[in-house]
Scaffold this motif. Structure first.
Motif, PDB file in Angstrom:
ATOM      1  N   UNK A  84      -2.909  10.167   3.502  1.00  0.00           N
ATOM      2  CA  UNK A  84      -4.333  10.021   3.806  1.00  0.00           C
ATOM      3  C   UNK A  84      -5.067  11.210   3.207  1.00  0.00           C
ATOM      4  N   UNK A  85      -6.040  10.917   2.352  1.00  0.00           N
ATOM      5  CA  UNK A  85      -6.795  11.981   1.668  1.00  0.00           C
ATOM      6  C   UNK A  85      -5.864  12.988   0.988  1.00  0.00           C
ATOM      7  N   UNK A 126      -4.425   0.625   2.744  1.00  0.00           N
ATOM      8  CA  UNK A 126      -4.829   0.224   1.406  1.00  0.00           C
ATOM      9  C   UNK A 126      -3.651   0.399   0.469  1.00  0.00           C
ATOM     10  N   UNK A 127      -3.792  -0.111  -0.745  1.00  0.00           N
ATOM     11  CA  UNK A 127      -2.758   0.081  -1.746  1.00  0.00           C
ATOM     12  C   UNK A 127      -2.785   1.515  -2.240  1.00  0.00           C
ATOM     13  N   UNK A 128      -1.649   1.991  -2.678  1.00  0.00           N
ATOM     14  CA  UNK A 128      -1.573   3.355  -3.187  1.00  0.00           C
ATOM     15  C   UNK A 128      -2.379   3.527  -4.459  1.00  0.00           C
ATOM     16  N   UNK A 140      -9.816   9.155  -1.307  1.00  0.00           N
ATOM     17  CA  UNK A 140      -9.413   7.858  -0.742  1.00  0.00           C
ATOM     18  C   UNK A 140      -9.324   7.993   0.775  1.00  0.00           C
ATOM     19  N   UNK A 141     -10.298   7.438   1.471  1.00  0.00           N
ATOM     20  CA  UNK A 141     -10.336   7.556   2.933  1.00  0.00           C
ATOM     21  C   UNK A 141      -9.621   6.367   3.572  1.00  0.00           C
ATOM     22  N   UNK A 142      -8.371   6.145   3.151  1.00  0.00           N
ATOM     23  CA  UNK A 142      -7.575   5.049   3.695  1.00  0.00           C
ATOM     24  C   UNK A 142      -6.115   5.488   3.733  1.00  0.00           C
ATOM     25  N   UNK A 143      -5.278   4.687   4.337  1.00  0.00           N
ATOM     26  CA  UNK A 143      -3.867   5.012   4.525  1.00  0.00           C
ATOM     27  C   UNK A 143      -3.013   4.197   3.564  1.00  0.00           C
ATOM     28  N   UNK A 144      -2.105   4.863   2.874  1.00  0.00           N
ATOM     29  CA  UNK A 144      -1.144   4.147   2.052  1.00  0.00           C
ATOM     30  C   UNK A 144       0.225   4.804   2.194  1.00  0.00           C
ATOM     31  N   UNK A 145       1.237   4.061   1.848  1.00  0.00           N
ATOM     32  CA  UNK A 145       2.603   4.529   2.050  1.00  0.00           C
ATOM     33  C   UNK A 145       3.342   4.573   0.717  1.00  0.00           C
TER      34      UNK A 145
END
Length: 276
Positions: A150-151, A74-76, A89-94
């Motif tokens: 993540x989280x 997902x977006x940050x 936020x239960x998704x991955x962002x960089x």
């Protein structure tokens, strides 16, 4: 020259037919051994309680690993978004960060692998890793890296097309928690058995010395505890190839149980070989 028996004590003189309880220092030796038994009992119970706490953390670790696997990219978070929202936020962002310094100590105990970063709000200033391969050893001050979040946790770093997991990566934690719990269970059980025997048989131990099974118990306890290492590795491998991460702790426990049985058999065979 004074000859001593196998327990290191001077043998009773010929003609001395006094019972053990009338020998000098006999009661003191019994009291000390019984006290040691009570101490072992308390330590054993404490370690077993800690193992129960560690085992109770395994279901939560499995749920975290399951949620991490299901997380999509997902977006940050937006600038100024509160910290509580990031944690949910239960998704991955960089995000991109700059390396300030790298710490690699392989000879220290415990080993130290740390990365100090400068980056946007939410990126940790200090990140611990389990080793220096394949990314950490390539980094130096001023390098730009990608940090996978993540989280509100930094779970991985990326540089030059290579990725290295961070210590906050939830994958592998169910197996590690299971392995630690098994080691504590073994240690607590051995201490509890030893303490109970010393409390009940303090006089026999004081009079005749430590029975042979004390050494068997020690060898078996150490061997069984060491068996948790290959069990955790097998659990990690199973979790990596399984659909559900619950396979990891299950395989860890099964492999440990098999290895514990093998260690028990080997200890018995060794005792029979040394004392036919």
């Amino acid at each position: 020259m004074i000859r001593r028996n196998g327990n290191g004590r001077e043998p009773a003189r010929r003609g001395d037919a006094r019972p053990f309880c009338e020998l000098p220092g006999a009661r003191r030796r019994v009291r000390w051994r019984r006290l040691g038994g009570f101490v072992a009992l308390v330590l054993g119970l404490s370690v077993l309680l800690v193992s129960v706490v560690v085992f109770s953390m395994v279901p939560g670790a499995v749920e975290e690993a399951r949620a991490f696997r299901a997380a999509a990219e997902c977006d940050g978070p937006a600038e100024g978004e509160p910290r509580e929202a990031r944690e949910g936020r239960d998704c991955l962002w960089s995000v991109n960060a700059t390396v300030r310094s790298v710490t690699i100590h392989k000879k220290s105990n415990p080993r130290d692998y740390r990365l100090f970063l400068s980056g946007p709000d939410g990126v940790p200033e200090e990140l611990s890793l389990l080793g220096d391969w394949p990314v950490l050893k390539r980094l130096g001050s001023g390098d730009r890296i990608g940090v996978t979040m993540w989280r509100d946790r930094a779970v991985a770093i990326t540089h030059g097309g290579l990725t290295q997991d961070g210590i906050d990566d939830p994958e592998g934690m169910p197996e590690i928690s299971t392995g630690v719990g098994l080691v504590l269970l073994t240690a607590g059980g051995c201490l509890l058995y030893l303490g109970g025997h010393l409390v009940v048989r303090a006089r026999d131990v004081a009079e005749h010395g430590r029975p042979p099974f004390y050494k068997d118990l020690s060898l078996g306890g150490v061997g069984t505890s060491l068996g948790a290492i290959p069990a955790v590795l097998a659990g990690n491998a199973a979790a990596g190839s399984a659909v559900d991460p619950v396979a990891g702790p299950v395989v860890t426990a099964v492999v440990w149980l098999v290895l514990a049985l093998v260690v028990t058999v080997l200890v018995r065979l060794l005792r029979g070989f040394l004392h036919p």
